[in-house]
Design an enzyme around this catalytic site. Structure first.
Site, PDB file in Angstrom:
ATOM      1  N   HIS A  60       0.835  -1.211   0.000  1.00 23.40           N
ATOM      2  CA  HIS A  60       0.000   0.000   0.000  1.00 23.40           C
ATOM      3  C   HIS A  60       0.870   1.262   0.000  1.00 23.40           C
ATOM      4  O   HIS A  60       1.255   1.768   1.053  1.00 23.40           O
ATOM      5  CB  HIS A  60      -0.926  -0.011   1.216  1.00 23.40           C
ATOM      6  N   HIS A  62       1.545   5.199  -1.987  1.00 21.61           N
ATOM      7  CA  HIS A  62       1.155   6.266  -2.920  1.00 21.61           C
ATOM      8  C   HIS A  62       2.433   6.944  -3.413  1.00 21.61           C
ATOM      9  O   HIS A  62       3.125   7.586  -2.633  1.00 21.61           O
ATOM     10  CB  HIS A  62       0.254   7.281  -2.219  1.00 21.61           C
ATOM     11  N   ARG A  64       2.486   9.193  -5.974  1.00 21.74           N
ATOM     12  CA  ARG A  64       2.129  10.557  -6.429  1.00 21.74           C
ATOM     13  C   ARG A  64       2.539  10.861  -7.868  1.00 21.74           C
ATOM     14  O   ARG A  64       2.568  12.036  -8.253  1.00 21.74           O
ATOM     15  CB  ARG A  64       2.778  11.619  -5.512  1.00 21.74           C
ATOM     16  N   ASN A  94      -4.596   6.489  -7.166  1.00 19.03           N
ATOM     17  CA  ASN A  94      -5.178   7.852  -7.087  1.00 19.03           C
ATOM     18  C   ASN A  94      -4.150   8.906  -7.512  1.00 19.03           C
ATOM     19  O   ASN A  94      -3.884   9.872  -6.806  1.00 19.03           O
ATOM     20  CB  ASN A  94      -5.743   8.138  -5.691  1.00 19.03           C
ATOM     21  N   ASP A 151      -8.726   3.138  -3.749  1.00 23.56           N
ATOM     22  CA  ASP A 151      -8.199   3.629  -2.470  1.00 23.56           C
ATOM     23  C   ASP A 151      -8.075   5.149  -2.413  1.00 23.56           C
ATOM     24  O   ASP A 151      -7.663   5.798  -3.356  1.00 23.56           O
ATOM     25  CB  ASP A 151      -6.837   3.014  -2.160  1.00 23.56           C
ATOM     26  N   HIS A 178     -10.765   0.085   0.248  1.00 25.96           N
ATOM     27  CA  HIS A 178     -10.689   1.218   1.188  1.00 25.96           C
ATOM     28  C   HIS A 178     -12.079   1.286   1.814  1.00 25.96           C
ATOM     29  O   HIS A 178     -13.023   1.772   1.199  1.00 25.96           O
ATOM     30  CB  HIS A 178     -10.339   2.502   0.423  1.00 25.96           C
ATOM     31  N   ASN A 276      -6.085   8.710   7.059  1.00 28.46           N
ATOM     32  CA  ASN A 276      -7.436   8.148   6.961  1.00 28.46           C
ATOM     33  C   ASN A 276      -7.353   6.654   6.654  1.00 28.46           C
ATOM     34  O   ASN A 276      -6.801   6.291   5.628  1.00 28.46           O
ATOM     35  CB  ASN A 276      -8.209   8.874   5.852  1.00 28.46           C
ATOM     36  N   ASP A 303       0.779   2.457   3.755  1.00 27.53           N
ATOM     37  CA  ASP A 303      -0.073   3.523   3.241  1.00 27.53           C
ATOM     38  C   ASP A 303       0.754   4.804   3.094  1.00 27.53           C
ATOM     39  O   ASP A 303       0.271   5.912   3.373  1.00 27.53           O
ATOM     40  CB  ASP A 303      -1.302   3.750   4.136  1.00 27.53           C
TER      41      ASP A 303
HETATM   42 ZN   LIG Z   1      -7.213   4.055   1.876  1.00 23.81          ZN
END
Ligand SMILES: [Zn+2]
Length: 423
Positions: A60, A62, A64, A94, A151, A178, A276, A303
């Protein structure tokens, strides 16, 4: 490059191996594991006093990239990964634009070829993360996507999620959920005594619990596997434990911040403690520790969510998310192994072997012939997390200034040394 690691404590639960010995790496694979290996290697590392373990598989992350490269990009994110012993990571969709089409996935895979960690893209379940129209699972899977998630947002429609589960199973992939009920969410922190004292808008545990209950019902009724991301609440864990006992094909992860901190940290009014789902109460943290020890929790993932100092400046308005790849092994070792809750073997299961199994990747083991992704970890080291010393573009970590036990001293990915503090 050939690398010979001598005299390490080898921890490899996939092979039930816990021995002191040597590891020879050649041609990108683990060539030999055993005692007194003699070889004229390009690099010989005396790992006396160190633990040799598989590289971390962080399911998990990110990165970017594309779209918010001022926070992080694929190359810098993987530099942080290498420093933390992460040799394989799942990159969340995302991005901007959303990773919901073949072109974006190809862009990520191309850029990641020269990165210090293996990058496996996760594609969006729905186009633009809007929760409406499913993406082209078959094409995306063929391009190299390993799982699907929206997510950052839940898939609000149970019907859309049900169709996604069937489609993921059909193409041999997995849904990562998510789990958040948006009608209950929207706060900046956990609802409880602390949020009342701070007088800020808060989100109750129920926002997670309701969503996890729905996901379990969908997984059970379709007989399709589902993975629940970043579990943080006590009752969500109880639901998952019961579901697993009932044979539902549900797996889950949590992050080091959830079993290290509680919402009391928010009294600092520092947005680096906001993510979150949010940091919860002590009773939730205790249940997380129990669930890690009893096997309810399958994996530890970070995350990793980079944000610039400007983004994080305002406690109440800042976006959610914290970085974590460079501290995850030490933070987990400190909270779980140093405290005698679990063994080093179980930690390797949680951070290396199990996430690889869930994502059906050939990592998380030091088997002879396996890809040479591994970490040398000094269990006796102590260090204080200094944000200015962290790799990556963003340093929004709740572990800042904290003393941690155990440190990654070298990382090998694809048979090459990608992080080296021994020279
Ligand atoms: Zn999430």
């Amino acid at each position: 490059m050939t690398i010979l690691i001598k005299n390490a404590k080898i921890v490899d639960p996939a092979n039930k191996l816990k021995i002191y010995g040597d590891i020879l790496i050649a041609n990108g694979v683990i060539e030999k594991v055993g005692a007194d290996i003699v070889c004229d290697a390009d690099r010989v590392i005396n790992a006396d006093g160190m633990t040799a373990m598989p590289g971390l598989v962080d399911m998990h992350v990110h990165l970017r990239d594309p779209g918010q490269e001022y926070k992080e990009d694929i190359i810098t994110g993987c530099e942080a990964a290498a420093c933390g012993g992460v040799t394989c990571l799942a990159a969340m969709p995302n991005t901007s634009p959303t990773s919901d089409n073949v072109e974006i996935i190809q862009y990520i895979l191309n850029k990641a070829q020269s990165a210090n960690s293996r990058v496996y893209p996760v594609a969006a379940i729905t186009k633009g993360l809007k929760g409406e129209e499913l993406t082209d699972f078959a094409e995306l899977k063929k391009t190299g996507v390993i799982a699907f998630t929206d997510d950052g947002r839940p898939v609000e429609s149970a019907s859309v999620m049900r169709n996604a589960l069937f489609l993921a199973q059909k193409v041999g992939s997995l849904i990562l959920s998510h789990s958040e009920d948006l009608t209950l969410a929207g706060g900046i922190m956990n609802e409880g005594v602390v949020s009342q004292n701070l007088v800020v808008k808060a989100t109750p545990n129920a926002a997670e619990d309701v969503a996890v209950a729905r996901e379990i019902a969908l997984s059970a009724s379709t007989s399709c596997p589902m993975h629940i991301c970043h579990v943080s609440s006590k009752n969500a864990l109880k639901l998952i434990r019961t579901a697993k006992n009932d044979g539902v094909q549900v797996t889950c992860e949590t992050g080091p911040h959830y079993f290290t901190f509680t919402d009391e940290q928010l009294y600092k009014r520092d947005a680096d403690f906001r993510m979150n789902p949010p940091l919860r109460a002590e009773e939730d943290r205790q249940e997380l520790l129990k669930a890690i020890a009893d096997g309810t929790i399958d994996a530890i993932a970070t995350d990793h969510a980079p944000h610039s100092p400007e983004d994080k400046a305002d406690f109440e308005k800042a976006p959610n998310g914290v970085v974590g790849m460079q501290t995850s092994l030490s933070a987990s070792y400190t909270a779980l192994v140093k405290s005698n809750l679990i063994s080093m073997d179980r930690l390797v299961e949680l951070m290396c072997l199990n996430p690889a199994k869930i994502l059906k990747l050939p990592y998380g083991t030091l088997s002879v012939g396996a890809p040479a992704d591994m970490v040398l970890f000094d269990e006796n080291a102590e260090w204080v997390v200094r944000t200015e010393e962290l790799a990556g573009k963003s340093h929004n970590t709740p572990f800042k200034n904290m003393k941690l036990y155990g440190k990654v001293v070298a990382t090998v990915c694809r048979g090459e040394i990608v992080f080296d503090s021994l020279k």
